[in-house]
Scaffold this active site. Structure first.
Site, short mmCIF file in Angstrom:
data_model
loop_
_atom_site.label_atom_id
_atom_site.label_comp_id
_atom_site.label_asym_id
_atom_site.label_seq_id
_atom_site.Cartn_x
_atom_site.Cartn_y
_atom_site.Cartn_z
N GLY A 89 0.84 -1.19 0.00
CA GLY A 89 0.00 0.00 0.00
C GLY A 89 0.87 1.24 0.00
N GLY A 126 -0.16 4.66 0.12
CA GLY A 126 -0.81 5.91 0.48
C GLY A 126 0.17 6.76 1.28
N GLY A 139 0.97 6.58 4.44
CA GLY A 139 1.79 5.77 5.33
C GLY A 139 2.88 5.03 4.59
CB VAL A 183 -0.64 -8.01 -0.75
CG1 VAL A 183 -0.49 -9.03 0.38
CG2 VAL A 183 0.71 -7.58 -1.28
CD GLU A 190 -13.02 18.42 2.82
OE1 GLU A 190 -12.19 19.05 3.49
OE2 GLU A 190 -12.80 17.27 2.39
CG ASP A 223 -6.99 5.70 7.37
OD1 ASP A 223 -6.32 6.45 8.10
OD2 ASP A 223 -7.72 6.13 6.45
CB ALA A 249 -3.15 12.56 5.49
#
Lengths: 425, 425
Positions: A15, A17, A19, A83, A174, A303, A318
């Protein structure tokens, strides 16, 4: 099975993102081989996804190919793959295409939408987690106005120009604000039969207030700003059904052709490969150094992790993911130098949500919380700076000149379903 | 059935490419009601589609919502719909949703890919006519490199990094050059296992030379520039088969995962609703004023029309479509003032094709034809000016600031299949 080529520890990061990318970058000078695996070819600046969904930004303004971001970091390989399982005993991950051994495993696969058991709602109320989601939502919003323009039935026209956003966290707030602004500003002069400015935008929240994770003062400010913009806000209103007709609550059904889901997330299912003690949202409990209880060579960040820091739950935002990624690098570095791993300490840098042009709320501390124009300026400055930092160029046209000067391309994004890649669409 | 609301003549314009848009704009001051019908919500700057397919430009850089372009023209309505038939006697068109009467009908639906009866090739060799086509091609090119990076089989890797472009007209030449540049420049530093600079790009042409519509001198220049860039050019080489393995010619099969089709176009099938004398490519023969033989209130312009001007066949290029659209307005204006319709005279403004950075050919007249850097500068200047003229903004980031100042949105494009709009993808 793919083995690391050298004797150096092999860190597999699943992943990319906030992180995963932070972990990758922070490991640049650590003596390891890194394999980053992501099912998309791009890193996405998720806080601005709603801007793509509402047609304000191009996908390439907030997404960039992962292998391009890390091209100068010699110890990284990037794989476009998914994965699907972890073999803790064998220290390897299984992907769709391969099986890959690791010495350290960093799981940073984040969260996805959750319909709280009502998976049938997904078809009618898409969520917003990826560029593809954003393009789907953009398509739905724009087509709704086109169909309203074609329709001669006033009831159907009203259904087509009613937009319901379910969930009033930052994304829901938003989205609701952006859709209202599209209708009242961007499209105002473009249609002949319909008056887009009379479109309804309804924001529905099960909890007692919008932006429930913010202070009550800021919730009240946000609601006030939403109402001023023309958004109908319904709090303490759980949704009981969503179908082709619209959204049903205890108060009845709101006929709406476009429903957007911002109500709930569930942790990535990959977490279940490394714990049998996930929390109710599917998050993986981790130790103070972010490793899982079963194996201190496996860490979970972002997350997907249920983390506490100084007895407080770390929120799924984030900056927390980024800090987690940086922490992972410190732990691996500590292991290699045979010193003790540090424990993770979350630094809360405040939180913000934007509602529309000149409308936002910002929390920078108990004595520094405010809404309105100044909050929006702060929000704008922070995001522009993050985005400029994230991208090395600022526009499509300048990008194009830049491409001719450097040979680079700015829009290298794979969007659309992977399994449609070999068929015409 | 939708009738025009007033007594003024109702002009229905089907298709809003260069021809339809020019007709719409030229009718701004003529005393008519106009309905523009297009199955896309956007006008596309087709000459730069290959730039989107090769990830150099964003879709919104070359496409803009039709109803936004004409928002200030009070006599225009825009419908997102597809015309499926014409009733010449009843003077009405049938769409998917409606039936619409007209006094004048302008058919400007252009051309689509033609596989010369081998429709099975479409799946393996997509063509480039729309934004969706361009995004599909971009996805295929980028995924091919990703799969090559994952593959451990050298034969498969070679197949994945071989790109064949069929047809060496301007689109084929531009695509081949752009794909070669992606491989040698944009992606060069991003991959670890594969060397993208050794990718093969093969341009196959059945005719004896590339850019067959240009002069022999420019064809030779273009081929030289392609070869210098590293593109393999095979002329006088008809393709006999395309399937999942690659492309077959008399010389054998080239194993290739990515095949792009730029070999042939066929006129839009709508032409058959207004003539039974279409030419071999399906184009509709028109009279000197561009009306069809059956009915002088029906005109056909752009790539769908078989037009001669001063005994020369008018080519299927953007300037010819634009001039046709402008001519239609002159004819309708003449009818309304009861004067004689003018005949269509095509003004050839020259032709250009780009091969890559600093590489192009330009024909501005028998004594003004040249290739290389200067041709590329001319190409670039002409397209930048056209694009800036076509759009009122130059970049995504400036657009975003602009959006906040004006309330407008820049990326309002409906892409993806219409019939998937109501399902998650």
């Amino acid at each position: 099975m793919t083995e690391p080529s050298q004797g150096r520890p092999h860190v597999v990061i699943v992943g990319c993102g906030f992180g995963g990318l932070a972990a990758t970058k922070a490991l640049a000078d650590v003596d390891v081989d890194i394999t980053v695996i992501d099912r998309e070819n791009h890193h996405t600046f998720q806080p601005l996804l709603y801007q793509v969904a509402s047609a304000g930004l191009n996908p390439s303004d907030i997404a960039q190919p992962i292998r391009h971001i890390v091209r100068k970091q010699a110890n990284v390989k990037v794989l476009l793959d998914e994965v699907v399982g972890v073999d803790l005993d064998g220290r390897k991950v299984t992907t769709n295409d391969d099986s890959i051994g690791y010495d350290y495993l960093v799981i940073a696969t984040g969260a996805t939408h959750s319909y709280f058991g009502n998976d049938g709602w997904a078809e009618f109320a898409p969520g917003l987690k990826s560029i593809d989601d954003a393009l789907d939502i953009r398509r739905r919003i724009l087509i709704a106005f086109e169909r309203a323009e074609s329709s001669t039935d006033p009831v159907e026209r009203e259904r087509l120009t009613t937009f319901v956003v379910v969930g009033a966290g930052p994304t829901g707030v938003e989205l609701a604000g952006a859709v209202k602004e599209i209708a009242t500003k961007a499209l105002r002069d473009d249609f002949r039969r319909i008056d887009t400015t009379s479109s309804r935008v309804v924001l529905i929240e099960a909890g007692p207030r919008v932006l429930g994770a913010f202070t009550e003062k800021l919730s009240a400010s946000a609601e006030q700003q939403l109402v001023k913009l023309g958004v109908e806000v319904q709090t303490s209103t759980p949704v009981t059904n969503i179908d082709a007709d619209g959204v049903t609550t205890a108060a009845g059904t709101i006929p709406a052709a476009t429903v957007l889901w911002a109500a709930g997330v569930a942790a990535s299912p990959l977490g279940q490969s490394v714990t049998d003690r996930a929390d109710r949202a599917g998050r993986v409990p981790v130790r103070p150094d972010l490793s899982v209880k079963a194996d201190d060579h496996v860490v979970v960040i972002g997350d997907l992790a249920a983390v506490t820091s100084q007895d407080e739950v770390v929120p799924g935002v984030a900056p927390a993911a980024t800090q987690g990624g940086q922490h992972v690098a410190r732990c691996i570095d500590a292991d290699l130098s045979k010193s003790e791993r540090p424990i993770f300490v979350y630094k809360d840098k405040g939180s913000m949500a934007t509602i529309g042009r000149s409308k936002a709320v910002a929390y920078l501390g108990p004595k520094l919380q405010f809404g309105g124009y100044f909050a929006w300026l702060v929000w704008w400055a922070v995001h522009i700076i993050s985005l400029i930092d994230f991208r090395s160029k600022v526009s499509a046209m300048s990008s194009w000149g830049w491409q001719y000067l450097t040979g680079q391309r700015v829009a290298r994004l794979i969007t659309g379903r992977r399994d449609r890649a070999s068929t015409l669409d």
